[in-house]
Design a protein around this motif. Sequence first.
Motif, short mmCIF file in Angstrom:
data_model
loop_
_atom_site.label_atom_id
_atom_site.label_comp_id
_atom_site.label_asym_id
_atom_site.label_seq_id
_atom_site.Cartn_x
_atom_site.Cartn_y
_atom_site.Cartn_z
N ALA A 1 -17.81 38.60 41.28
CA ALA A 1 -18.48 39.34 42.36
C ALA A 1 -19.59 38.51 43.00
CB ALA A 1 -19.05 40.64 41.82
N ASP A 2 -20.22 37.66 42.19
CA ASP A 2 -21.39 36.92 42.68
C ASP A 2 -21.14 35.43 42.49
OD1 ASP A 2 -23.25 39.38 43.02
OD2 ASP A 2 -22.43 39.57 40.98
N LEU B 1 -19.51 34.09 46.02
CA LEU B 1 -20.34 34.73 47.03
C LEU B 1 -21.10 33.70 47.86
CD1 LEU B 1 -21.30 37.46 48.18
CD2 LEU B 1 -23.19 37.38 46.53
N HIS C 1 -20.67 33.35 51.93
CA HIS C 1 -21.77 33.40 52.90
C HIS C 1 -21.90 32.09 53.67
CE1 HIS C 1 -23.58 37.32 52.78
NE2 HIS C 1 -23.57 37.34 51.44
N THR D 1 -10.25 36.35 51.60
CA THR D 1 -10.49 36.40 50.16
C THR D 1 -9.60 37.45 49.50
OG1 THR D 1 -12.16 36.83 48.45
CG2 THR D 1 -12.43 37.99 50.51
N ASN E 1 -10.84 38.66 46.63
CA ASN E 1 -11.85 38.99 45.63
C ASN E 1 -12.36 40.43 45.79
OD1 ASN E 1 -14.21 39.07 44.07
ND2 ASN E 1 -14.62 36.89 44.43
N MET F 1 -16.08 41.09 44.71
CA MET F 1 -17.06 40.60 45.69
C MET F 1 -17.12 41.52 46.91
SD MET F 1 -17.31 36.86 47.54
CE MET F 1 -15.96 37.09 48.71
N HIS G 1 -18.80 44.86 46.05
CA HIS G 1 -20.26 44.79 45.88
C HIS G 1 -20.98 44.29 47.13
CE1 HIS G 1 -20.76 45.77 41.60
NE2 HIS G 1 -19.57 45.19 41.42
N HIS G 2 -20.37 43.37 47.84
CA HIS G 2 -21.10 42.69 48.92
C HIS G 2 -20.37 42.75 50.27
CE1 HIS G 2 -23.64 41.18 45.72
NE2 HIS G 2 -22.58 40.70 45.09
N LEU H 1 -21.35 40.86 53.88
CA LEU H 1 -20.40 39.85 54.39
C LEU H 1 -19.87 40.25 55.76
CD1 LEU H 1 -18.52 39.07 51.04
CD2 LEU H 1 -20.00 37.48 52.31
#
Lengths: 436, 436
Positions: free
Chosen positions: A84-85, A89, A93, A104, A106, A109, A112-113, A117
């Motif tokens: 996830a990170d 990540l 970014h 992706t 993922n 990731m 969570h984000h 993104l």
Amino acid sequence: MAEPLRIALAGLGTVGAGVIRLIETNRDLLAARAGRELKVVAVSARDRAKDRGVDLSPYTWEDDMAALAARDDVDVVVELVGGADGPALALAHAALDNGKALVTANKAMIAHHGIALAESAEEQDVALKFEAAVGGGIPVVKGLREGTSANALERIYGILNGTCNYILSKMEDTGADFAEVLSEAQRLGYAEADPTFDIEGVDAAHKLAILAAIGFGARLDFAAVRTTGITQVKAADIAQADALGFVIRLIAMTDVEESDSGEPLLLQRVRPCLVSKGHPLASVDGPTNAVVAEGNFSGRLLFQGAGAGDGPTASAVVADLIDIARDEVGAPFSIPVAQLAAMQPTEPGHRIESTYLRFTVNDRPGVLAEITAAMRDAGVSIESLIQQGRAVDGGDVLVAMVTHEGPERCVREALDLLDGSESLTAPPLVLPILRD
Amino acid sequence: MAEPLRIALAGLGTVGAGVIRLIETNRDLLAARAGRELKVVAVSARDRAKDRGVDLSPYTWEDDMAALAARDDVDVVVELVGGADGPALALAHAALDNGKALVTANKAMIAHHGIALAESAEEQDVALKFEAAVGGGIPVVKGLREGTSANALERIYGILNGTCNYILSKMEDTGADFAEVLSEAQRLGYAEADPTFDIEGVDAAHKLAILAAIGFGARLDFAAVRTTGITQVKAADIAQADALGFVIRLIAMTDVEESDSGEPLLLQRVRPCLVSKGHPLASVDGPTNAVVAEGNFSGRLLFQGAGAGDGPTASAVVADLIDIARDEVGAPFSIPVAQLAAMQPTEPGHRIESTYLRFTVNDRPGVLAEITAAMRDAGVSIESLIQQGRAVDGGDVLVAMVTHEGPERCVREALDLLDGSESLTAPPLVLPILRD
């Protein structure tokens, strides 16, 4: 033909190698459909020496995957690192910040984000695509974003974790218990050495949160997914369900209801359910995934296919690359991030459902009376009750029942009344029933 | 927000009214997803006075539907008139020639004239979209064009006609014969007053030809679809299939093989098949449609949903409008028309399959010997044979058999040997077997 779409690939595990193999194998077809060549320019992974069964010599190797995001000769970064990170990540970014599209697989990731993104992607006016993050090879992100786009969706639900589905349908076929089938699944590669994320429902929850955002225009809220895994399901539950006309599947479900003040409230949950044998999801066996979307005009739509594996996942990744090559991308979550609604989670206690309950109890007089009294006092109406004759686990017996339809919270209240009872030798199992 | 997408709608039957109702009902949602308002500007149909359950007063009425294609205030024409030729085709060409996008649900028109229409659309650089022409509300055109775009497809097949599927699954449930169930289907609105196009497989053939073009990059060739309808299927066949572990479904199937000289040969056929009960298509009941696409990386994907009806069809039409509003359109058949390959049809006699055969014969000595001798002489190996005890149709009896796998042409040769035999009182029924 237009200029090639220039691709950098980070992560060369089975999926990464699958993407390379797909692009090599279907090269001409991809160019025809995309209107331009899909050209891998550079790759990066931890171990350069490892044999991955694909020839990497045509591609520039970067030891530092962050360098992929900085290359001038790259249009799209494909992130297949996972996690996830961390590096995944950071790479994501960096790619977006440098004005490159990102593809992706993922799910963690994105769950969570995904919002941050998507904000970067919109700011830079580049694509962020993650078809492979949900349902493996099944085009369900596109299915919701484009296929059901004309509909207010009433409900999205499905089987989103192949490991759990393999285990449950194998338990069904063989009568074996959970632990035994899990070991076998690990041996066969259907389950990880540390299977926690799968069997506790976390992986399905990641995917569900993504589908909820796309389907309902909800601001992604993974933390609000109510998640129960499959570790408490026993062979006896599956046998009992079978006798009643059901199979057991781990079902991820999301819908939206209105609060009394008219605000939308989001339900997201993952839990094992009894699924009626006539339901299309009941025949989804093994590592297969399936998603049902119910639209206010389309009615019920079903998307089904391989939920994981290098080929299917690569198929989804490359479909995203083709979309980008065709310049058919749009908002990652179907509508712009700023328009996604931050929805409070609902407390679903008022929802009406029918429930399967299984108690592990001492085999002594008065136990049934105690359980049924608690049901009565909580207002739960029992449709059928079966006490299994044979004792399991050293003298304990199982009592299974199915309730009539009623508010969810009543069952919870009944279990609260029984909490601490000496009759119960293990926590009860509660499985909702999904009918056709 | 961008300018509205201005829409003219020709044809206000149940689907046309459904499109109006959908756009009214889901207005805000559509605008959010499309990035601009979907705005119906003008409408046209035969009878202005008819009550269609929707308020048409906000829209300009044109008595002459051709006028829709000429209006300066229209970006897209939606053709829901129907019919392969005539006014629908004239309108479609006029719209494209005037530089307007075209959305249609008209499978017959696309099957017959899709190439010419796509050429016009590409010449004018406008969209031609027909998601609603195949599989009703199921996004299968998008599914093949975008979902499976990374794959060389090995096979596309499915249940593409809801009327036939309703009739066959109803025969299965009730044991009633074809004619009886057809009348009931007509009474309930699942079959037209003149059901020929449905029950003879023509409607499914239209849809199959469209899927073959998209999936295989084949130049659309409806005339080459080999089509057999369901009128010869008897209740006894369904009972027999059930006993053997199969259901009977009308299956449309297409694939591509290479000729000895390396040219691609296209197989397109529609025929009733015995489908093994473990196959996902076996549980597709009633008017539901389903399509399976098998990709070289994705594996088997299934798309399932309502194959017809005003809501589902409107859902597909409006999804196309959203694609156009988003400017995500591309080539109608996934690749430019000029690149579609004109493929010769294959002669599938060498294909290996297992077959169900049913003979209607005189109940007299020597009949079985005659049939089995013909099978032997043609090289057909029999797996099982059942002669039904009770006579039907005035003294005739049914003999059903399942063959081992072998070349298709051998069965045809066996039937040629039996042609003209006085033992057979009706033409034999041949149904291929589709296993899981």
